[in-house]
Structure formats: structure tokens, C-alpha cells
Scaffold this active site. Sequence first.
Site, PDB file in Angstrom:
ATOM      1  CE  LYS A 206      -3.596   2.336   2.647  1.00 55.99           C
ATOM      2  NZ  LYS A 206      -4.581   2.257   3.729  1.00 55.99           N
ATOM      3  CD  GLU A 212       9.100  -5.904   7.343  1.00 56.13           C
ATOM      4  OE1 GLU A 212       8.812  -4.811   6.795  1.00 56.13           O
ATOM      5  OE2 GLU A 212       8.887  -6.138   8.546  1.00 56.13           O
ATOM      6  N   GLY A 267      -5.005  -1.980   4.896  1.00 59.92           N
ATOM      7  CA  GLY A 267      -4.212  -3.125   4.444  1.00 59.92           C
ATOM      8  C   GLY A 267      -4.890  -4.458   4.712  1.00 59.92           C
ATOM      9  NE  ARG A 268      -6.784  -3.827  10.741  1.00 60.47           N
ATOM     10  CZ  ARG A 268      -6.120  -2.678  10.858  1.00 60.47           C
ATOM     11  NH1 ARG A 268      -4.942  -2.540  10.285  1.00 60.47           N
ATOM     12  NH2 ARG A 268      -6.630  -1.657  11.532  1.00 60.47           N
ATOM     13  CD  GLU A 353      -2.105  -4.343  11.388  1.00 50.80           C
ATOM     14  OE1 GLU A 353      -0.874  -4.483  11.527  1.00 50.80           O
ATOM     15  OE2 GLU A 353      -2.657  -4.354  10.270  1.00 50.80           O
ATOM     16  CG  HIS A 384      -4.218 -35.898  16.869  1.00 51.52           C
ATOM     17  ND1 HIS A 384      -4.493 -37.098  17.504  1.00 51.52           N
ATOM     18  CD2 HIS A 384      -5.158 -35.759  15.905  1.00 51.52           C
ATOM     19  CE1 HIS A 384      -5.532 -37.674  16.904  1.00 51.52           C
ATOM     20  NE2 HIS A 384      -5.964 -36.873  15.943  1.00 51.52           N
ATOM     21  CE  LYS A 505       5.596  -0.640  10.077  1.00 50.53           C
ATOM     22  NZ  LYS A 505       4.639   0.050   9.210  1.00 50.53           N
TER      23      LYS A 505
HETATM   24  O1  F6P Z   1       3.060  -2.827   9.816  1.00 56.04           O
HETATM   25  C1  F6P Z   1       1.713  -3.058   9.685  1.00 56.04           C
HETATM   26  C2  F6P Z   1       1.237  -2.756   8.320  1.00 56.04           C
HETATM   27  O2  F6P Z   1       1.146  -1.398   8.149  1.00 56.04           O
HETATM   28  C3  F6P Z   1      -0.088  -3.446   8.032  1.00 56.04           C
HETATM   29  O3  F6P Z   1      -1.155  -2.750   8.504  1.00 56.04           O
HETATM   30  C4  F6P Z   1      -0.024  -3.592   6.553  1.00 56.04           C
HETATM   31  O4  F6P Z   1      -0.963  -4.514   6.090  1.00 56.04           O
HETATM   32  C5  F6P Z   1       1.402  -4.021   6.372  1.00 56.04           C
HETATM   33  O5  F6P Z   1       2.117  -3.263   7.313  1.00 56.04           O
HETATM   34  C6  F6P Z   1       1.973  -3.830   4.995  1.00 56.04           C
HETATM   35  O6  F6P Z   1       1.934  -2.498   4.590  1.00 56.04           O
HETATM   36  P1  F6P Z   1       2.151  -2.095   3.090  1.00 56.04           P
HETATM   37  O7  F6P Z   1       1.068  -2.718   2.283  1.00 56.04           O
HETATM   38  O8  F6P Z   1       2.105  -0.607   3.063  1.00 56.04           O
HETATM   39  O9  F6P Z   1       3.490  -2.611   2.655  1.00 56.04           O
END
Ligand code: F6P
Length: 546
Positions: A206, A212, A267-268, A353, A384, A505
Amino acid sequence: MTTSLPAWHTLREHANTLRGTHMRDWFDGEHGQARAERYVAQACGLTLDYAKNRITDETLALLFALATQAQVGERRDAMFAGEPVNTTERRAALHIALRAYPEDGYRALGVPVGDDVAAVLAQMERFAGAVRSGTWTGFDGRAITDVVNIGIGGSDLGPRMVCRALADPQVTGPRMHFVANVDGNDLARTLATLDAATTLVILCSKTFTTLETMANACTARDWFLHQGVTQVGLARHFVAVSTNREAVVEFGIDPANMFPFWDWVGGRFSLWSAVGLSIAVAIGFERFRQLLDGARAMDLHFAGAPPEQNLPLILGLLDVWYRSFLGTGSRCVAPYCEPLALLPAFLQQLEMESNGKSVRLDGGALDAGSAAVVWGTTGTNGQHAYFQMMHQGSQLVPVDFIATLEPVSNLPGHHTKLLANCFAQGEALLRGRTADEVRAEGVSDETLVPHLVFEGNRPSNTLLMQRLDPFHLGALLALSEHRTFVQGALWQINSFDQWGVELGKKLAAPIQRELEGAATDSAAAHDASTAALIRRAQAVCGAAAG
Ligand code: F6P
């Protein structure tokens, strides 16, 4: 605030009056029959049996009164109207518009969104079709055989889970891979299996700034070049999904190969947007549209069904009942459906979240337990592993059993075994086994008897899907979103921001620089424990670099 509402007070007292009662007694004779028939709700091909909960008609009436007093309906209407319900970011939360039809007329902060949504869906349809048919090729003209979605959190969990759930081995389409972790193992292991010339990367973020995702994107780009893909040819191997056009262009992706979405999509809640591009490529656009249609059907149900039939409302109320009135700390999600193996992880982000907050919308402290820990794995595997604790442990853990009526696998004999186990777990949790029943089963060793007793009285929901297909999955996921919304509305918190992920972060950036050899004054900047960890790692990172 919610906790000062009359229904909240009454529910607190009511919870006390239920102590000492056992659900088993509510299932005696005719009462039990009536209860089993009454505590069922159906919508969009989903049937919820919620009879095995620690609730009576009085509890339900009080919970519905709480929903009215907390203005859950008004909040839902504000969300559907595209008002800035995400107050801290002054944004709408209009994921429902992503699965709507243009004529539904949704507006975000007053601005119509239907045409934009339709345009991106059309772009996705063209692209997914081209990749699947082989007309979108890699740099040397060969068709795409593998697609790697690089993203994390909401840009990973939803598409990954849906692709796993709906992937049909009979249907031809590219193989899907998902890379999220900044741990290089994730990307390296995936790339090791791939031919660059026939691999397509979907960069999904987004913000297009997430550490990452950007680290994996850069490493992946280097890998393609190293594998002989030309600089110009890279355009055939990278597309982007984002709200941040500038950053996408800066990364070197042609805006024509960017699939946009908007700040009113959290995002979620984003798998219905261009974030679902990997889904459309994996299962075909037609089935992706069916997923959206299932979600839209659930949206209409949530907006229009009366309270006693309203699945998201009932489930959200039950969640708050257990968390805030009966003090449970977690909820187990047990899909008796192997393709839904990643559903608990998806729901974890969705609920934790969204509602892992302790400040109310008005800035005051929330004086009630919010978001429960959501966890679980598929049944029967969980039986199990950890079901022992749910049957005889000292914590009360409500369970959501999820199963499909029609078999997903066509191997003979498996589905009845699967369903039998699912239903038996709910029955055992409810009923338990008394000491007298243990003795009646022939156990004469009195020292053994207490170990064989099951207290029972442990609650569960059973959610049956007619079948696992895009429509029913879409309905299930939208149900989960709205259930999460109902929880947040009852707690009067903002379910649509996530400030809690920011601090970690922020602190990671200077630590990373220190680990990479920048001058450090870590004793002053960090607590002593963290500073010592950094020194230990520096010694090894330094050695590795040397
Ligand atoms: O760190 C949490 C978050 O902001 C989530 O809410 C989001 O889904 C995820 O990181 C990834 O964010 P992006 O789509 O901006 O890379």
C-alpha cells in the site's frame, strides 16, 4: 462510553447469575431442541450454529440492547456511507465498495468511487487473463510459469490465504509463491526454484515504503539481472500494486504496469482491491469476481438483516460477551478444511491489528478487555496438539469450528471422518464427562477418575459453509471483517488504524545502522539489555562482513 451504558451494567450482573450453570442442562428434552433450532442463523450459504454458547435468551436480548445503545447500526451506516470512521487518519474505511457494483453508488468522504474501482478491476481482468493465457510473456517471449507476490501483512496474508484455499490443481495457471519476511531465507528459497525468464513478480505494498517488501523487491530485481534478464526486459517481470504512484515510478516500474488502490482501503481489508491481483492470476478473474460477489452478498446481509438473523452482529456480540464479561483471553479458530489452513493467520491480523487497542475513539482509556488473541490450526491436526488444553485446561477458550458440508477432497471416506470429528469436538466441549459417567464406563480405579473427568461447559460456534468455492469464501471473509467491526464498535475504538506497529519500526532503523557499522552510542541510546544484544550481534555481523 460503552462500559457506562445501562446494558453493559446489566450484562455484568447477568454474567454473575450464569456462574454455576452448565450448558449441558440447557439441552435437556424439549428445551434443548428449541434451543438448537433458535440459535441458528443463515446467510449467503453459511449456517451458524451458536447454540453451544454460554448464553440464554436473556443474554441475547441484553447483547442486542447493548448493540442498540452502543449505536452499532449507526456506526455501520457511517462506514457504509464512506464517512471518516478511521478518525485518527481522517479516512473512510470503504472496503465494501471494492466488491460492489458501480450502481451501488458508494462514496468515500463524499467522492464517488465506483468508476475507479471498476476501472482497476478491468485492468486486473486484462492482466490476469494475459498472464494465464501466455500472451503476457517474459523478456525473451516465453510464457509466465511462476508468479511471486512480494508483500507483507495485509499485502500478503489475504492473497496467500485465498490462493491456498481456492487453488485448483486441475486448473492450469501459473504457480503462485508468496514472499513476506525480510529474513533472506524466504526470498532465497523461493527464487532457488524459479527460472527468471518465466517468473513474474507482483510487488504489493500500500505504502511502497515497507522495509521488508522494499528489501525483498531490490534483492529480487538484482537476481533477475544476475540471471540474464536485461534492464529493459525487467518491465516484463515486475508489476506493482500500491497507492503510492511516485514510489512505484521511482523503483523503476512503468505506471502502465501499476495497479492502484486508495487510502480508504485498509491493508488488512484489501484483498478485494488490486492487492488481490495474485488471486485473480491464480484462479482466473471470473472466480475472483465470484469471491467479490460472496463478500457483497454478506455486506448486504450485514446492512439489512434483523439483529437476530444478522451473522456479523451475533458473532461480534458473542466475542465481546466472552472477552469483556466472561474474561476469556483468546479464541481458537479451527477450520476442519485443509485448504483453509491459513485462515487463522489472516484472522489474527484482521482482529488483533484492528481491535488490539486500549484507547477509545474519544481518546479516553478503554476500561474493558479488547481484542482477544486469535489462534488456531486446522482440524483434525489441532486435536492431536492443543485440544487437550481446551478440554481439560484451566482457561476457558471459545472455539470457532468451520467446516464445509460438501467435501473439498474427492477421496472416498475422508469427509465423513472429518465432519464427525468436528462435530464431536463441539459436543465433547459442551457436554464433558462426569465422574459418575467415568465410573459407569467401567473405571474402578478411583485414583484415575479425576483425570478422566471433563468439566464440559466450554463454548463453541460451528460455522458451516455449503461448499468451499469463491462465493462462499468471499462471504466468510466479509463476515469476519464485519464481525471485527462490530467488536470495535461495541468497544468504541477505531478499528481502522494501527499506530501500535510504528514504534518498533522506528527503533529498528538506528539499530540496523549500528549493526551495519555506523558509529554508535548505544549505551546512551538504548536500554542496557538492548545495547548488550546489539554488541553481541555486532561482533558476529562484523565478522561476517569481514
Ligand atoms: O506494519 C503493519 C502494516 O502497516 C499493516 O497494517 C499492513 O498490512 C502491512 O504493514 C503492509 O503495509 P504495506 O502494504 O504498506 O506494505
